[in-house]
Scaffold this motif. Structure first.
Motif, mmCIF file in Angstrom:
data_model
loop_
_atom_site.group_PDB
_atom_site.id
_atom_site.type_symbol
_atom_site.label_atom_id
_atom_site.label_comp_id
_atom_site.label_asym_id
_atom_site.label_seq_id
_atom_site.Cartn_x
_atom_site.Cartn_y
_atom_site.Cartn_z
ATOM 1 N N UNK A 39 -1.758 12.433 -6.794
ATOM 2 C CA UNK A 39 -2.818 13.205 -7.438
ATOM 3 C C UNK A 39 -3.642 14.018 -6.461
ATOM 4 N N UNK A 40 -4.365 14.961 -6.998
ATOM 5 C CA UNK A 40 -5.199 15.868 -6.203
ATOM 6 C C UNK A 40 -6.355 15.114 -5.553
ATOM 7 N N UNK B 129 0.849 -1.192 0.000
ATOM 8 C CA UNK B 129 0.000 0.000 0.000
ATOM 9 C C UNK B 129 0.882 1.239 0.000
ATOM 10 N N UNK B 130 0.706 2.063 -1.037
ATOM 11 C CA UNK B 130 1.402 3.343 -1.113
ATOM 12 C C UNK B 130 0.495 4.412 -0.522
ATOM 13 N N UNK B 131 1.071 5.281 0.298
ATOM 14 C CA UNK B 131 0.304 6.309 1.007
ATOM 15 C C UNK B 131 0.821 7.679 0.593
ATOM 16 N N UNK B 132 -0.074 8.508 0.062
ATOM 17 C CA UNK B 132 0.306 9.837 -0.391
ATOM 18 C C UNK B 132 0.446 10.818 0.752
ATOM 19 N N UNK B 133 1.263 11.830 0.542
ATOM 20 C CA UNK B 133 1.472 12.877 1.546
ATOM 21 C C UNK B 133 0.571 14.072 1.228
ATOM 22 N N UNK B 134 0.856 15.213 1.853
ATOM 23 C CA UNK B 134 0.084 16.421 1.601
ATOM 24 C C UNK B 134 0.501 17.105 0.292
ATOM 25 N N UNK B 135 1.556 16.578 -0.381
ATOM 26 C CA UNK B 135 2.033 17.167 -1.620
ATOM 27 C C UNK B 135 1.426 16.457 -2.831
ATOM 28 N N UNK C 289 3.790 20.285 -4.730
ATOM 29 C CA UNK C 289 3.008 21.427 -4.272
ATOM 30 C C UNK C 289 2.063 20.984 -3.160
ATOM 31 N N UNK C 290 2.024 21.766 -2.090
ATOM 32 C CA UNK C 290 1.117 21.501 -0.980
ATOM 33 C C UNK C 290 -0.190 22.234 -1.255
ATOM 34 N N UNK C 291 -1.186 21.519 -1.779
ATOM 35 C CA UNK C 291 -2.451 22.159 -2.141
ATOM 36 C C UNK C 291 -3.239 22.609 -0.922
ATOM 37 N N UNK C 292 -3.013 21.963 0.201
ATOM 38 C CA UNK C 292 -3.717 22.370 1.429
ATOM 39 C C UNK C 292 -3.345 23.804 1.794
#
Length: 411
Positions: free
Chosen positions: A70-71, A50-56, A270-273
């Motif tokens: 991805x967004x 399982x790959x887990x995405x960050x805030x980027x 890019x940190x979309x948050x």
């Protein structure tokens, strides 16, 4: 160009099989992504990871694969890019899908100039070349044929000879000279920061001795092809510099969109948050005429939660809407999936912020693909509380509607 595309949702998960894992984990850049906390991984079974995405969000190329974080909210990346300053991007040394020329080429120009500055600070590359000379004193290898020709013309006291001299006109330096000159042309197409343009002009002066008619006016594609030919035969530092120079010469970028069948030597994240919060604050500031929209960041502007322990506990909402006669509203931005409700901790935090500033109105803003509103009514702390979901593709329209609903601006 890569044909396998692994997309991990922003702050989400993606399960992959063993074969895909073996391909990805064979690359050092994949493990560097994990070390830099852009990704994390969990083994959930012998044959599934399982790959887990960050805030980027961002994407890189690993030979025949693309990894993309991805967004979370569809359309948010394309919509929020226009609010991103260069400082919002985290540019890292990964290969990424290249695109046609676009505004983000300015980031690659900045990377090229930074690497070039390091190169010249250690001294430029030189090589020996033979310079044909003549004079009464020989300072090199005597050229008998040319000397006989001079004698035949009556120049009995003159000798012809070949003199070895150090020259900076190496293939590498000529490519760099062409690329740093190209920055000036790029600035006429896309906006570059004034400091980057000044740096390019200064560095260009160091390569005046490498410039000839071909460097200044020749076909850029010749230098692009020469750069790509040199990349495979150089050390890592040289490969990086020449690859960036080739991108500038080719007018290629790494903008978000349809990629070319080539790669860029840099990738951005890019940190979309954070960017969503910045975008909401910027748009509200434009709409809230006669007032200010700020985020309290120091002890003097942050609100007191307790009268006694006011130094330890502070209220710092994302959005503080004020006019000269007082605070009109406080708000928080939540980059979460809109499900027509807000979590209890988010609401409690908002109410504390509103009470600390004695604000009559409190609101939360969520990203979404349509506009939605929920009026929670007057809270126990006395503030009228609202929940808004705004379409990230039309922030100005939806935030204007939100301000009108709350009675903060007129229709």
């Amino acid at each position: 160009m890569p044909h396998s595309h692994v997309i991990i949702p922003e702050r989400g998960t993606r399960d992959i099989d063993r074969d895909t894992w073996d391909v990805l984990s064979a690359h050092a850049d994949f493990w560097r992504l994990i070390e830099q906390k852009f990704l994390s991984v969990t083994h959930i079974s012998p044959h599934k990871m399982r790959l887990i995405g960050s805030c980027f969000v961002g994407r890189i190329v690993l030979d025949d694969s693309v990894i993309e974080i991805g967004e979370k909210v569809p359309g948010s990346l394309a919509a929020l890019l226009e609010y991103a300053t260069f400082n919002a991007f985290r540019v890292e040394k990964y290969e990424a899908p290249a695109s046609e020329i676009g505004p983000l080429l300015a980031l690659l120009v900045r990377q090229f100039l930074a690497v070039l500055q390091r190169y010249v600070s250690h001294g430029r590359q030189f090589m020996y070349e033979t310079k044909k000379m003549r004079g009464s004193l020989v300072g090199g290898r005597l050229d008998i044929t040319r000397t006989v020709g001079l004698r035949a013309r009556g120049l009995q006291h003159v000798l012809a000879f070949d003199r070895p001299v150090l020259s900076p006109r190496t293939p590498k330096n000529r490519i760099i000279a062409a690329a740093v000159s190209e920055v000036e042309r790029v600035s006429e197409i896309i906006p570059l920061h004034s400091s980057d343009l000044a740096m390019a002009r200064g560095l260009s002066l160091l390569f005046e001795d490498c410039k000839d008619a071909e460097v200044l006016f020749g076909d850029r594609d010749i230098f692009v092809r020469a750069g790509r030919a040199l990349v495979s035969s150089r050390d890592e530092a040289d490969r990086d510099l020449i690859a960036l120079a080739s991108v500038v010469l080719a007018h290629q970028s790494f903008d978000y969109g349809v990629p070319l069948k080539t790669v860029s030597p840099r990738a951005w994240f890019l940190n979309l948050e954070n960017l969503f919060e910045v975008a909401v604050r910027q748009v509200l500031a434009d709409l809230f005429t006669g007032g200010t929209v700020t985020k309290p960041a120091d002890a003097e502007t942050q609100g007191r939660v307790f009268e006694k322990e006011y130094e330890e506990y502070k209220a710092s909402p994302d959005l503080l809407l004020s006019r000269p006669d007082g605070v009109k509203a406080v708000g928080d931005v939540k980059y979460k999936i809109w499900n027509e409700a807000a979590s209890a901790p988010d609401v409690y935090q908002l109410l504390v912020h509103a009470a600390a500033y004695h604000a009559p109105v409190a609101f939360l803003v969520f990203p979404n693909d349509t506009f939605a509103v929920r009026d929670l009514g007057v809270s126990a702390t006395g503030s009228r509380t609202w929940l808004f979901a705004v379409d990230v593709r039309q922030l100005e329209h939806d935030l204007r509607s939100a301000l009108i609903r709350m009675g903060i601006i007129d229709v």
